[in-house]
Write a protein that holds these residues in place. Structure first.
Motif, PDB file in Angstrom:
ATOM      1  N   ASP A 103       0.831  -1.204   0.000  1.00  0.00           N
ATOM      2  CA  ASP A 103       0.000   0.000   0.000  1.00  0.00           C
ATOM      3  C   ASP A 103       0.868   1.258   0.000  1.00  0.00           C
ATOM      4  O   ASP A 103       0.547   2.254  -0.668  1.00  0.00           O
ATOM      5  N   VAL A 153      -8.214   4.077  -7.996  1.00  0.00           N
ATOM      6  CA  VAL A 153      -9.198   3.299  -7.223  1.00  0.00           C
ATOM      7  C   VAL A 153      -8.506   2.307  -6.292  1.00  0.00           C
ATOM      8  O   VAL A 153      -9.123   1.814  -5.339  1.00  0.00           O
ATOM      9  N   ASP A 154      -7.226   2.029  -6.554  1.00  0.00           N
ATOM     10  CA  ASP A 154      -6.470   1.091  -5.722  1.00  0.00           C
ATOM     11  C   ASP A 154      -5.814   1.758  -4.519  1.00  0.00           C
ATOM     12  O   ASP A 154      -5.215   1.069  -3.682  1.00  0.00           O
ATOM     13  N   ALA A 158      -9.567   4.842  -0.870  1.00  0.00           N
ATOM     14  CA  ALA A 158     -10.271   5.410  -2.019  1.00  0.00           C
ATOM     15  C   ALA A 158     -11.748   5.034  -2.049  1.00  0.00           C
ATOM     16  O   ALA A 158     -12.574   5.784  -2.575  1.00  0.00           O
ATOM     17  N   ASP A 159     -12.078   3.885  -1.475  1.00  0.00           N
ATOM     18  CA  ASP A 159     -13.474   3.440  -1.485  1.00  0.00           C
ATOM     19  C   ASP A 159     -14.330   4.182  -0.469  1.00  0.00           C
ATOM     20  O   ASP A 159     -15.545   4.003  -0.431  1.00  0.00           O
ATOM     21  N   GLN A 160     -13.706   5.051   0.336  1.00  0.00           N
ATOM     22  CA  GLN A 160     -14.441   5.781   1.374  1.00  0.00           C
ATOM     23  C   GLN A 160     -14.691   7.246   1.009  1.00  0.00           C
ATOM     24  O   GLN A 160     -15.313   7.983   1.778  1.00  0.00           O
ATOM     25  N   ASP A 162     -14.874  10.572  -2.276  1.00  0.00           N
ATOM     26  CA  ASP A 162     -15.142  10.969  -3.662  1.00  0.00           C
ATOM     27  C   ASP A 162     -13.894  11.512  -4.343  1.00  0.00           C
ATOM     28  O   ASP A 162     -13.661  11.273  -5.528  1.00  0.00           O
ATOM     29  N   LEU A 207     -11.555  10.228  -7.506  1.00  0.00           N
ATOM     30  CA  LEU A 207     -11.145   8.875  -7.149  1.00  0.00           C
ATOM     31  C   LEU A 207     -11.821   7.790  -7.985  1.00  0.00           C
ATOM     32  O   LEU A 207     -11.524   6.609  -7.811  1.00  0.00           O
ATOM     33  N   LYS A 208     -12.683   8.176  -8.872  1.00  0.00           N
ATOM     34  CA  LYS A 208     -13.288   7.195  -9.783  1.00  0.00           C
ATOM     35  C   LYS A 208     -12.571   7.164 -11.134  1.00  0.00           C
ATOM     36  O   LYS A 208     -12.408   6.108 -11.738  1.00  0.00           O
TER      37      LYS A 208
END
Length: 251
Positions: A103, A153-154, A158-160, A162, A207-208
């Motif tokens: 990471d 996205v990795d 990032a999944d939390q 925008d 982030l998308k």
């Protein structure tokens, strides 16, 4: 004779200060992707990564010589100043998690990519004469279409959120030898030699898609990041005109 030499040196220094001030003004730029708007309290979440900070001396030949003590002090100062200004960004802030192993490599790679793109924006878009044909504003009014790519996205966290806020900072403080060369170059060949380099880049990334939505990139920023007051000035400059914020431009 000595008085004449002193006058020449004084004149050279004045000319350099004037030239350097003009260069600073010319390099300071912000840009926003066409059509992007981020309102205050929009409900969007911004993932803030720990700033990439490096500080050192500039040798007589212009080579960057890292200074670990200066770097650690600057990191602490900038992170403290960023924490203070985060509350003024106008939207919900998520601090990126501590990263290790793979990471950490992913974050480092994207931070390096961000810095490289910011350099390219300064060189090829902010300065009219150097613009790439595909980036020229005269080809498409207001075009600003730089991107880190979909691999964002990795990124951890990032999944939390925008958007992600990247901050890159590199300072070179001119050594005594570099400063002497600066004066000698002006007195001799009349060539302008810069002493010191103070890069600061801040960017808001989708982030998308990886698109850079807003960028503040300056090759010669103010504020000595080795002290608290200077780092506050630096962070304030980096976040000037941040979309949806109430951070006003420093007069």
């Amino acid at each position: 004779m000595m008085a004449r030499v002193v006058r020449l040196i004084f004149t050279a220094l004045i000319l350099f200060i004037t030239f350097d001030s003009q260069a600073v003004t010319a390099q300071e730029r912000t840009a926003t992707r066409d059509g992007f708007v981020l309102e205050e309290n929009s409900g969007k979440k911004i993932l803030v990564f720990r700033p990439k900070v490096s500080v050192g001396a500039q040798s007589t030949g212009g080579i960057f010589e890292p200074n670990a003590e200066w770097t650690e002090q600057a990191k602490a100062n900038i992170e403290a100043s960023l924490l203070e200004y985060q509350t003024k960004l106008g939207n919900e802030i998520i601090v990126a998690p501590e990263v290790y192993g793979e990471d950490a490599v992913i974050v480092e790679e994207h931070m390096a990519l961000f810095a490289a793109i910011a350099d390219a924006v300064i060189e090829y878009q902010f300065f009219i004469g150097n613009r790439l044909p595909t980036k020229k504003r005269e080809n498409k009014e207001g075009v600003f279409d730089w991107s880190l790519g979909p691999s964002v996205v990795d990124l951890p966290g990032a999944d939390q959120a925008d958007y992600a806020l990247f901050i890159y900072n590199k300072d070179m403080y001119g050594s005594t030898g570099r400063k002497i060369l600066q004066v000698v170059a002006i007195l001799g060949a009349g060539i302008a030699v810069t002493s010191g380099e103070h890069k600061g880049y801040a960017g808001l990334v989708d982030l998308k898609t990886g698109d850079i939505l807003w960028l503040n990139a300056d090759g010669q920023m103010g504020g000595d990041v080795r002290d608290q007051e200077g780092s506050q000035k630096r962070v304030r400059q980096l976040l000037e005109e941040f979309p949806g914020s109430d951070i006003e431009e420093e007069k």
